[in-house]
Scaffold this motif. Sequence first.
Motif: not given
Length: 574
Positions: A40-67
């Motif tokens: 897909x030219x690295x367009x498609x990532x693992x997961x779907x509309x719901x759980x993947x965005x929840x996961x990335x939310x928590x990963x963004x949380x850790x980025x905010x923690x380090x910031x």
Amino acid sequence: MDRPLAPQSRPSSARITSMALFGVTYMLAMLIFFRVPIASGFDLGFGERGDALIEMTILEHWRNVWSGVSPWNSGFYFHPYGGTLGYNDGYVLYGIVYSLWRLVADPFHADTLNILTFKTIGFVAAYALVAWSLRWGRGGALLVALLWMIASNIHLQAVHAQLQSVALLPLAMILAIGCVRAEQAGRHGTARLYAVALAALMAAWLMTSYYMAWFTIFSACLFLLCWGVMTGQARPVAALGLMRRHAGTLAIGGGAFALLILPFLIVYLPKMGETGGEAVDDMLGYLVTPVIDMVNVGPGNYLWGWLFMPLYALVHAMLPDDPALPHRVLGGEHEAGFPLLMVGLLLVAAWQIVVRRRVVGGGRAPVTLRAFTLAMMIAWVLTLQFWRASPWLLVFELVPGAKGLRTVSRYQLWLTLPFLLVIVAGWRAQAARLIDKRPAWLAAIVALLVVENLSAETPAQLSGAEQRAALSAIPPPPAGCRVFYVTAARVTEPLYISAELHKLYPHNVDAMFLAERWRVPTINGFSTFNPPDWNFGDPLAVDYDARVRAYARRHGLQRVCRLDMRQPQPWARL
């Protein structure tokens, strides 16, 4: 006359060949696992509309923690509740790797690169475990690493990214083996370093992916029990004597784990008390159906999928008015079984090792291997369901932490590596004979073991381009907004799985992801567990704003803003 090669050139040539085979096998494993994202030219990532965005939310949380803009145990969602990390997996190790990738990539590419990083850790660690810790040879190590990386069940369940943390399992095994060997050799200082490292890994793993870490601890206890019974060390007097002889290392390792697990307990124990854990009826729907789920690789499997198509048709014929029933009964989390050839090799090897106490075509099986094999087979049997009866009910009620597990079928993902180890241990003597006498047969068996893990189904379902386009069109909250909630974050929204789930996921998931990106709190959110007075489903219902208003009054929230991208002016004050 040709001069003979210098003695040192032969090992050098062997090392180059070994490194080349390692590199080629690694590239093959990664190409197979990431074939859809690559295509897909690295367009498609693992997961779907719901759980993947929840996961990335928590990963963004850790980025905010380090910031330095967010407390470590609470995100910007489920406002004003604290300790909200405890409603879901913590992803702390993922958060470290993801945050590093975010220095050069957007959230969607960084998420894929995070999975690539852990798959690489898993491949290298699995190779090291077999080749160096267990000393079973480089050929067996490459086979285990390859088959484990492309395993059908682990690949299909990559829609839940946290499950890929199972890549840490061989690292935990290496540390445990190193600790035991050093202690037996009288190198107590080295053993204690291994013990502390293992304690740190397990504590961090629990804060990353609870399922895989809990399965590791539970399985280790099963193994120790089986080993104790087989060697006589389970008798009270013998067990006390064993503990006394190794008291120093046990105390240091146990003390380190007790200290390092404190952040996990601080986050999760209050939430377990608040929610009560998973309900037994919910858990029963995710046990392993004998035979079917044990080998369920899905109808898209290139080699064995034809076996499951009639089952899908049969389930559909039983209740034709429920088109989603076949997927609920046979698909999704149930596609966590093992391919048939692997199961056949496993059962023969396990029978030889445990019952006959020998390996296939070889000598006696050591007691450690027998105990390990028996423990892993018991673990598999524990997950089986016979209508409403299951041995897992005893585990659920009696073992600490088991009530935090709903999807017990995920145990099969964890068991993939141990089963591959049993197969290699049981068959490697016979494989050595085939290499000498019938190498083509061995090559054909290895090829089949690879092919039977491949499927037309893919866990890479999330288009980064689509998500970026939709989310970048949303203006940030006005300056006066202290808290926000979402009615609709997108002008149009395709149905998310079912009408029931559509009322729960899209607006809540978008809100929590945007909150972490904007660093503005939201009352919305959705997780494994939700706060006690959370009531933000069905945003198009006439009483949605009233529910939000009541929540805001109850918690003393002010300057609450409403986002509805269907309106000419998306933002409005409540």
